[in-house]
Design a protein around this motif. Structure first.
Motif, PDB file in Angstrom:
ATOM      1  N   GLY A  94     -19.680 -51.556   6.680  1.00 54.63           N
ATOM      2  CA  GLY A  94     -19.714 -50.163   7.104  1.00 54.63           C
ATOM      3  C   GLY A  94     -18.380 -49.528   6.757  1.00 54.63           C
ATOM      4  N   VAL A  95     -18.401 -48.600   5.825  1.00 54.70           N
ATOM      5  CA  VAL A  95     -17.178 -47.912   5.410  1.00 54.70           C
ATOM      6  C   VAL A  95     -17.084 -46.622   6.208  1.00 54.70           C
ATOM      7  CG1 VAL A  95     -15.965 -46.846   3.477  1.00 54.70           C
ATOM      8  CG2 VAL A  95     -17.316 -48.922   3.113  1.00 54.70           C
ATOM      9  N   ASN A  96     -15.943 -46.397   6.828  1.00 58.77           N
ATOM     10  CA  ASN A  96     -15.739 -45.209   7.651  1.00 58.77           C
ATOM     11  C   ASN A  96     -15.763 -43.963   6.760  1.00 58.77           C
ATOM     12  OD1 ASN A  96     -14.941 -43.225   9.434  1.00 58.77           O
ATOM     13  ND2 ASN A  96     -13.263 -44.422  10.291  1.00 58.77           N
ATOM     14  N   VAL A  97     -16.779 -43.128   6.936  1.00 54.60           N
ATOM     15  CA  VAL A  97     -16.954 -41.937   6.112  1.00 54.60           C
ATOM     16  C   VAL A  97     -15.708 -41.050   6.158  1.00 54.60           C
ATOM     17  CG1 VAL A  97     -18.297 -39.812   5.894  1.00 54.60           C
ATOM     18  CG2 VAL A  97     -19.462 -41.981   6.268  1.00 54.60           C
ATOM     19  N   GLY A  98     -15.075 -40.957   7.304  1.00 56.05           N
ATOM     20  CA  GLY A  98     -13.879 -40.133   7.434  1.00 56.05           C
ATOM     21  C   GLY A  98     -12.693 -40.642   6.639  1.00 56.05           C
ATOM     22  N   CYS A  99     -12.760 -41.876   6.145  1.00 56.49           N
ATOM     23  CA  CYS A  99     -11.680 -42.467   5.362  1.00 56.49           C
ATOM     24  C   CYS A  99     -11.922 -42.386   3.859  1.00 56.49           C
ATOM     25  CB  CYS A  99     -11.493 -43.932   5.753  1.00 56.49           C
ATOM     26  SG  CYS A  99     -10.893 -44.164   7.429  1.00 56.49           S
ATOM     27  N   ILE A 100     -13.108 -41.905   3.442  1.00 61.59           N
ATOM     28  CA  ILE A 100     -13.404 -41.840   2.012  1.00 61.59           C
ATOM     29  C   ILE A 100     -12.567 -40.735   1.383  1.00 61.59           C
ATOM     30  CG2 ILE A 100     -15.179 -41.429   0.271  1.00 61.59           C
ATOM     31  CD1 ILE A 100     -17.222 -42.555   2.301  1.00 61.59           C
TER      32      ILE A 100
END
Length: 133
Positions: A94-100
């Motif tokens: 799960g990649v944190n969308v806010g960190c993309i």
């Protein structure tokens, strides 16, 4: 169709690359860790994820069943990603969308969000109250 995205923590010590299909739903969960950290995940499969920089700068946290791993930058505290081994979709990151990196507020506003009831282990349905997620 997955595209390669880079995600990083606030201080830049951690950087990951992931193949993400942002036309697919992203996830917000009400479990105790996601609720507290406001984690918003886009899914990458195991062959589509790797740490580019900062492996030694990560702090790992596990709780409860110890099936999911939560990774935080030990400097700025940002949770860039997590790793699930026994999720409803199998093993995933799960990649944190806010960190993309590079996503605008407009891009973020277009993402589909599925809200899941992790608090009650009811992963296939939304929580009774979900507008805050």
């Amino acid at each position: 169709m997955p595209q390669t995205y880079t995600a990083s923590c606030h201080c830049g010590a951690i950087q990951v690359q992931a193949g993400l299909d942002l036309s697919q739903p992203t996830f917000r969960c009400n479990c105790s860790i996601c609720r507290r950290t406001r984690f918003w995940a886009a899914v990458a499969l195991p062959g589509q994820f790797h740490i580019v920089r900062g492996q030694d700068e990560l702090t790992r946290y596990q709780f409860n069943t110890r099936k999911n791993l939560h990774y935080f930058c030990r400097h700025c505290g940002v949770r860039v990603f997590g790793h699930g081994t026994e999720t409803p979709m199998g093993e995933m990151y799960g990649v944190n969308v806010g960190c993309i990196d590079g996503l605008t507020d407009e891009d973020l506003s277009r993402l589909a969000i599925v809200r899941v009831d992790g608090q009650h282990d009811q992963w296939q349905q939304p929580p009774a109250h979900a507008s805050h997620l």
